[in-house]
Design a protein around this motif. Sequence first.
Motif, PDB file in Angstrom:
ATOM      1  N   LEU A  38      12.214  15.902  -1.878  1.00 26.23           N
ATOM      2  CA  LEU A  38      12.046  15.906  -0.429  1.00 26.23           C
ATOM      3  C   LEU A  38      11.121  14.777   0.022  1.00 26.23           C
ATOM      4  O   LEU A  38      11.387  14.096   1.022  1.00 26.23           O
ATOM      5  CB  LEU A  38      11.498  17.260   0.017  1.00 26.23           C
ATOM      6  N   PHE A  39      10.047  14.552  -0.716  1.00 28.87           N
ATOM      7  CA  PHE A  39       9.115  13.470  -0.396  1.00 28.87           C
ATOM      8  C   PHE A  39       9.808  12.119  -0.493  1.00 28.87           C
ATOM      9  O   PHE A  39       9.671  11.278   0.399  1.00 28.87           O
ATOM     10  CB  PHE A  39       7.909  13.523  -1.337  1.00 28.87           C
ATOM     11  N   TYR A  40      10.547  11.897  -1.580  1.00 29.29           N
ATOM     12  CA  TYR A  40      11.229  10.613  -1.748  1.00 29.29           C
ATOM     13  C   TYR A  40      12.302  10.397  -0.681  1.00 29.29           C
ATOM     14  O   TYR A  40      12.483   9.278  -0.205  1.00 29.29           O
ATOM     15  CB  TYR A  40      11.866  10.506  -3.134  1.00 29.29           C
ATOM     16  N   GLN A  41      13.002  11.450  -0.293  1.00 28.63           N
ATOM     17  CA  GLN A  41      14.092  11.298   0.656  1.00 28.63           C
ATOM     18  C   GLN A  41      13.620  11.177   2.111  1.00 28.63           C
ATOM     19  O   GLN A  41      14.294  10.547   2.919  1.00 28.63           O
ATOM     20  CB  GLN A  41      15.062  12.494   0.551  1.00 28.63           C
ATOM     21  N   THR A  42      12.495  11.809   2.447  1.00 28.91           N
ATOM     22  CA  THR A  42      12.079  11.819   3.851  1.00 28.91           C
ATOM     23  C   THR A  42      10.860  10.953   4.151  1.00 28.91           C
ATOM     24  O   THR A  42      10.849  10.241   5.148  1.00 28.91           O
ATOM     25  CB  THR A  42      11.776  13.250   4.318  1.00 28.91           C
ATOM     26  N   LEU A  43       9.846  11.007   3.328  1.00 25.53           N
ATOM     27  CA  LEU A  43       8.586  10.339   3.664  1.00 25.53           C
ATOM     28  C   LEU A  43       8.368   8.997   2.988  1.00 25.53           C
ATOM     29  O   LEU A  43       7.629   8.161   3.503  1.00 25.53           O
ATOM     30  CB  LEU A  43       7.409  11.260   3.324  1.00 25.53           C
ATOM     31  N   ALA A  44       8.977   8.783   1.829  1.00 25.06           N
ATOM     32  CA  ALA A  44       8.690   7.562   1.067  1.00 25.06           C
ATOM     33  C   ALA A  44       9.154   6.319   1.828  1.00 25.06           C
ATOM     34  O   ALA A  44       8.408   5.334   1.923  1.00 25.06           O
ATOM     35  CB  ALA A  44       9.342   7.636  -0.308  1.00 25.06           C
ATOM     36  N   GLY A  45      10.367   6.347   2.371  1.00 25.11           N
ATOM     37  CA  GLY A  45      10.869   5.177   3.097  1.00 25.11           C
ATOM     38  C   GLY A  45      10.016   4.784   4.285  1.00 25.11           C
ATOM     39  O   GLY A  45       9.571   3.641   4.397  1.00 25.11           O
ATOM     40  N   PRO A  46       9.757   5.728   5.210  1.00 27.31           N
ATOM     41  CA  PRO A  46       8.897   5.377   6.344  1.00 27.31           C
ATOM     42  C   PRO A  46       7.485   4.956   5.928  1.00 27.31           C
ATOM     43  O   PRO A  46       6.876   4.083   6.557  1.00 27.31           O
ATOM     44  CB  PRO A  46       8.861   6.653   7.176  1.00 27.31           C
ATOM     45  N   LEU A  47       6.961   5.570   4.890  1.00 29.12           N
ATOM     46  CA  LEU A  47       5.622   5.221   4.418  1.00 29.12           C
ATOM     47  C   LEU A  47       5.579   3.795   3.891  1.00 29.12           C
ATOM     48  O   LEU A  47       4.655   3.031   4.197  1.00 29.12           O
ATOM     49  CB  LEU A  47       5.181   6.208   3.333  1.00 29.12           C
ATOM     50  N   ILE A  48       6.606   3.414   3.139  1.00 28.62           N
ATOM     51  CA  ILE A  48       6.663   2.038   2.610  1.00 28.62           C
ATOM     52  C   ILE A  48       6.886   1.046   3.748  1.00 28.62           C
ATOM     53  O   ILE A  48       6.274  -0.030   3.773  1.00 28.62           O
ATOM     54  CB  ILE A  48       7.765   1.930   1.531  1.00 28.62           C
ATOM     55  N   ARG A  49       7.745   1.390   4.703  1.00 28.23           N
ATOM     56  CA  ARG A  49       7.975   0.474   5.832  1.00 28.23           C
ATOM     57  C   ARG A  49       6.727   0.323   6.706  1.00 28.23           C
ATOM     58  O   ARG A  49       6.446  -0.755   7.222  1.00 28.23           O
ATOM     59  CB  ARG A  49       9.140   0.979   6.687  1.00 28.23           C
ATOM     60  N   THR A  50       5.969   1.400   6.870  1.00 26.56           N
ATOM     61  CA  THR A  50       4.787   1.354   7.727  1.00 26.56           C
ATOM     62  C   THR A  50       3.623   0.620   7.062  1.00 26.56           C
ATOM     63  O   THR A  50       2.995  -0.252   7.662  1.00 26.56           O
ATOM     64  CB  THR A  50       4.332   2.776   8.097  1.00 26.56           C
ATOM     65  N   LEU A  51       3.346   0.975   5.813  1.00 28.91           N
ATOM     66  CA  LEU A  51       2.177   0.426   5.136  1.00 28.91           C
ATOM     67  C   LEU A  51       2.499  -0.778   4.248  1.00 28.91           C
ATOM     68  O   LEU A  51       1.583  -1.454   3.793  1.00 28.91           O
ATOM     69  CB  LEU A  51       1.505   1.517   4.283  1.00 28.91           C
ATOM     70  N   GLY A  52       3.750  -1.005   3.998  1.00 23.81           N
ATOM     71  CA  GLY A  52       4.141  -2.153   3.188  1.00 23.81           C
ATOM     72  C   GLY A  52       4.184  -1.928   1.728  1.00 23.81           C
ATOM     73  O   GLY A  52       3.881  -1.028   1.108  1.00 23.81           O
TER      74      GLY A  52
ATOM     75  N   MET B 257       0.826  -1.201   0.000  1.00 26.93           N
ATOM     76  CA  MET B 257       0.000   0.000   0.000  1.00 26.93           C
ATOM     77  C   MET B 257       0.862   1.254   0.000  1.00 26.93           C
ATOM     78  O   MET B 257       0.569   2.217  -0.697  1.00 26.93           O
ATOM     79  CB  MET B 257      -0.925  -0.035   1.217  1.00 26.93           C
ATOM     80  N   GLY B 258       1.924   1.250   0.799  1.00 26.40           N
ATOM     81  CA  GLY B 258       2.811   2.404   0.858  1.00 26.40           C
ATOM     82  C   GLY B 258       3.502   2.647  -0.466  1.00 26.40           C
ATOM     83  O   GLY B 258       3.683   3.802  -0.888  1.00 26.40           O
ATOM     84  N   THR B 259       3.906   1.552  -1.146  1.00 23.03           N
ATOM     85  CA  THR B 259       4.547   1.689  -2.450  1.00 23.03           C
ATOM     86  C   THR B 259       3.588   2.310  -3.448  1.00 23.03           C
ATOM     87  O   THR B 259       3.974   3.154  -4.263  1.00 23.03           O
ATOM     88  CB  THR B 259       5.015   0.308  -2.953  1.00 23.03           C
ATOM     89  N   ALA B 260       2.322   1.929  -3.387  1.00 20.88           N
ATOM     90  CA  ALA B 260       1.324   2.488  -4.295  1.00 20.88           C
ATOM     91  C   ALA B 260       1.103   3.976  -4.033  1.00 20.88           C
ATOM     92  O   ALA B 260       0.955   4.769  -4.976  1.00 20.88           O
ATOM     93  CB  ALA B 260       0.008   1.727  -4.153  1.00 20.88           C
ATOM     94  N   ILE B 261       1.103   4.373  -2.781  1.00 22.77           N
ATOM     95  CA  ILE B 261       0.930   5.794  -2.445  1.00 22.77           C
ATOM     96  C   ILE B 261       2.126   6.607  -2.921  1.00 22.77           C
ATOM     97  O   ILE B 261       1.962   7.692  -3.484  1.00 22.77           O
ATOM     98  CB  ILE B 261       0.693   5.961  -0.927  1.00 22.77           C
ATOM     99  N   VAL B 262       3.327   6.060  -2.723  1.00 23.56           N
ATOM    100  CA  VAL B 262       4.532   6.756  -3.193  1.00 23.56           C
ATOM    101  C   VAL B 262       4.494   6.883  -4.714  1.00 23.56           C
ATOM    102  O   VAL B 262       4.808   7.937  -5.267  1.00 23.56           O
ATOM    103  CB  VAL B 262       5.803   6.006  -2.716  1.00 23.56           C
ATOM    104  N   TRP B 263       4.109   5.817  -5.398  1.00 23.62           N
ATOM    105  CA  TRP B 263       3.993   5.866  -6.858  1.00 23.62           C
ATOM    106  C   TRP B 263       2.958   6.898  -7.288  1.00 23.62           C
ATOM    107  O   TRP B 263       3.189   7.673  -8.233  1.00 23.62           O
ATOM    108  CB  TRP B 263       3.614   4.489  -7.409  1.00 23.62           C
TER     109      TRP B 263
END
Length: 101
Positions: free
Chosen positions: A87-101, A1-7
Amino acid sequence: MGTAIVWLVGTIVTLLIWMIIASAILSWLFAFDVINHRNRFVNQLASFLDAVTSPLLAPFRRIIPPLGGMDITPIVVLLLLNFGRILFYQTLAGPLIRTLG
């Protein structure tokens, strides 16, 4: 889910960037009378691009005056969108993918 949101966020920012570029090129074509608003498709395309990009450009147009008759707000907005994407890719994308999968 996190990967989809980042995409999705990355794709939306990329689409906005391309729409701003297309709107700027279209405005140049109108200014140099290469195309005109009498063509129905061109008029609808210009209206669509203006409706999408105007909310992004309008706040900066109030702050930044035209320089020598040239509007540089699309350049400023493009720089800020790219900065925001990085900025989004460097700060929020990693935690978002780790949290939501």
